[in-house]
Design a protein around this motif. Structure first.
Motif: not given
Length: 425
Positions: A90-100
């Motif tokens: 979940a934390g990784c997906l949060t970081e990816v969302c910020a990258l978008i």
């Protein structure tokens, strides 16, 4: 390919990015981690250099002509080892969302690769895993094409990235191509009238998922084995599950989901005229029908869209667009206003599909176990899905704004419904 101009379709995609961000984000989960991360990134860098597309950037000086692809080369600045505090999935997906939110400047670099190691809870992985995310300009194509670039960087042997065959465009190409397109369109209208070709899909009334995205954005994934999904294809099975989940969720929020439909990107017939060789079609989701009836209707809609896409008029229209002078297309893009809101839409959500093929690549010896992708949001679309397969694993990725799903907690409620619907698909 150095100094080759972008095709009109790819140039339009490049210019559109400044108004509606459209970078492609492809995520790959690996079972384990490389023993030497720097060495592994060096291997990826060397493989990246062997792929011509990955060595290019866009040169657009704002002249009257089209932008061109120019040589950039591949260097270590494009490989970013990302350290995060929350090393859960979940934390990784949060970081990816910020990258978008941080879109590329394809005039500087057309892609980047982000790497996250020691991630717990990667679907299909017992213990820590690694995650690699390829962010790549849509001017190089959608996920179906650019996933091949990623696989090559991760060591796929004998991999192939589809090439393109743009038509020649002389000074009198547009009038001739336009005449042929008009004639073919008249033929298509006659074929629609006779019942030989399906009519264009009907537009759908707006729902809250078509409101301008507002509030925090989030990513989620649901993973299944291919054998767990029934239906004529994986895409049909997922579309049916989205129908059940989204109709139930919107109905609970007070919306009327009876006209629910999806916008589905569909590859056009060969040969490829551009890297972006696809069109978006409308497909009904039929939430009021039984499961078997719904999948049959969805499959029939997709088949009808393919028949229409194969008509000579569609090809003629693409050839006419490919002959558009750069100055005219540039003018058209300056006139495009993303804030204009139509009264109806192709779909109330997006459902696209990417097939990464067999699970024959790895990251520093850690085999790939899953893949995902995330389609961007737009002023008219607050909820998107991407279905990604690699090997026997299928992942449904969800990207949504809080406003599209009813506020805080809406995303988790919707994904729980989708998870349950996929269990019955």
């Amino acid at each position: 390919m150095t100094n080759q101009r972008l095709t009109p379709a790819d140039a339009q995609t490049f210019w559109l990015a400044s108004k509606i961000p459209n970078d492609t984000f492809l995520l790959f989960g690996f079972a384990g981690a490389p023993t030497d991360l720097e060495y592994t990134l060096g291997e990826c860098e060397v493989r990246g250099r062997s792929c011509t597309d990955l060595s290019l950037r866009v040169n657009d000086r704002g002249s009257r002509g089209y932008p061109s692809w120019v040589w950039r080369g591949v260097d270590r600045s494009q490989f970013i080892a990302h350290a995060i505090e929350d090393r859960t999935w979940a934390g990784c997906l949060t970081e990816v969302c910020a990258l978008i939110a941080e879109q590329l400047d394809a005039a500087d670099a057309a892609w980047r690769l982000y790497v996250f190691t020691d991630i717990l809870g990667v679907p299909g992985v017992d213990g820590p895993g690694s995650v690699a995310v390829l962010q790549i300009s849509h001017a190089l194509g959608g996920g179906g094409r650019t996933s091949a670039h990623a696989a090559l960087m991760f060591g796929r042997a004998g991999g192939h990235v589809p090439g393109i065959h743009p038509p020649s465009a002389g000074p009198f190409a547009l009038p001739l191509a336009g005449f042929r397109a008009a004639r073919a369109y008249r033929d298509m209208l006659a074929d629609v009238e006779s019942g030989d070709v399906p009519a264009q899909a009907e537009l759908r009334p707006l729902l809250r998922t078509n409101d301008r995205p507002a509030g925090p954005r989030a990513l989620r994934t649901v993973t299944r084995r291919r054998s767990e999904l029934s239906g004529s294809t994986v895409t049909v099975a997922v579309l049916s599950a989205v129908s059940v989940a989204l109709a139930g969720h919107l109905g609970a929020l007070g919306d009327d989901p009876s006209t629910l439909g999806a916008e589905v990107p569909m590859t056009k017939p060969l040969p490829r005229l551009a890297y972006n060789h696809f069109g978006n079609v409308g497909v009904g989701l039929y939430p009021e029908l039984t499961a078997d009836e719904r999948t049959a209707h969805i499959a029939a809609d997709l088949a009808a869209r393919r028949v229409r896409a194969e008509h000579q008029a569609m090809r003629a229209a693409d050839l006419a667009f490919a002959a558009t002078p750069a100055r005219l297309l540039r003018w058209g893009m300056t006139r495009f206003d993303p804030d204009v809101r139509p009264a109806a839409v192709t779909g109330n959500t997006v459902v696209s599909s990417v097939n990464c093929g067999v699970a024959d690549f790895a990251f520093g010896g850690a085999p790939v176990v899953m893949a995902a992708a995330f389609a961007g949001l737009s002023p008219m679309m607050g909820l998107t899905h991407v279905v990604v397969g690699v090997g026997d694993t299928v992942t449904v990725s969800v990207h949504a704004a809080e406003s599209a799903l009813g506020g805080p907690g809406g995303m988790d409620d919707y994904v729980a419904r989708l998870n349950a619907a996929l269990a019955k698909a």
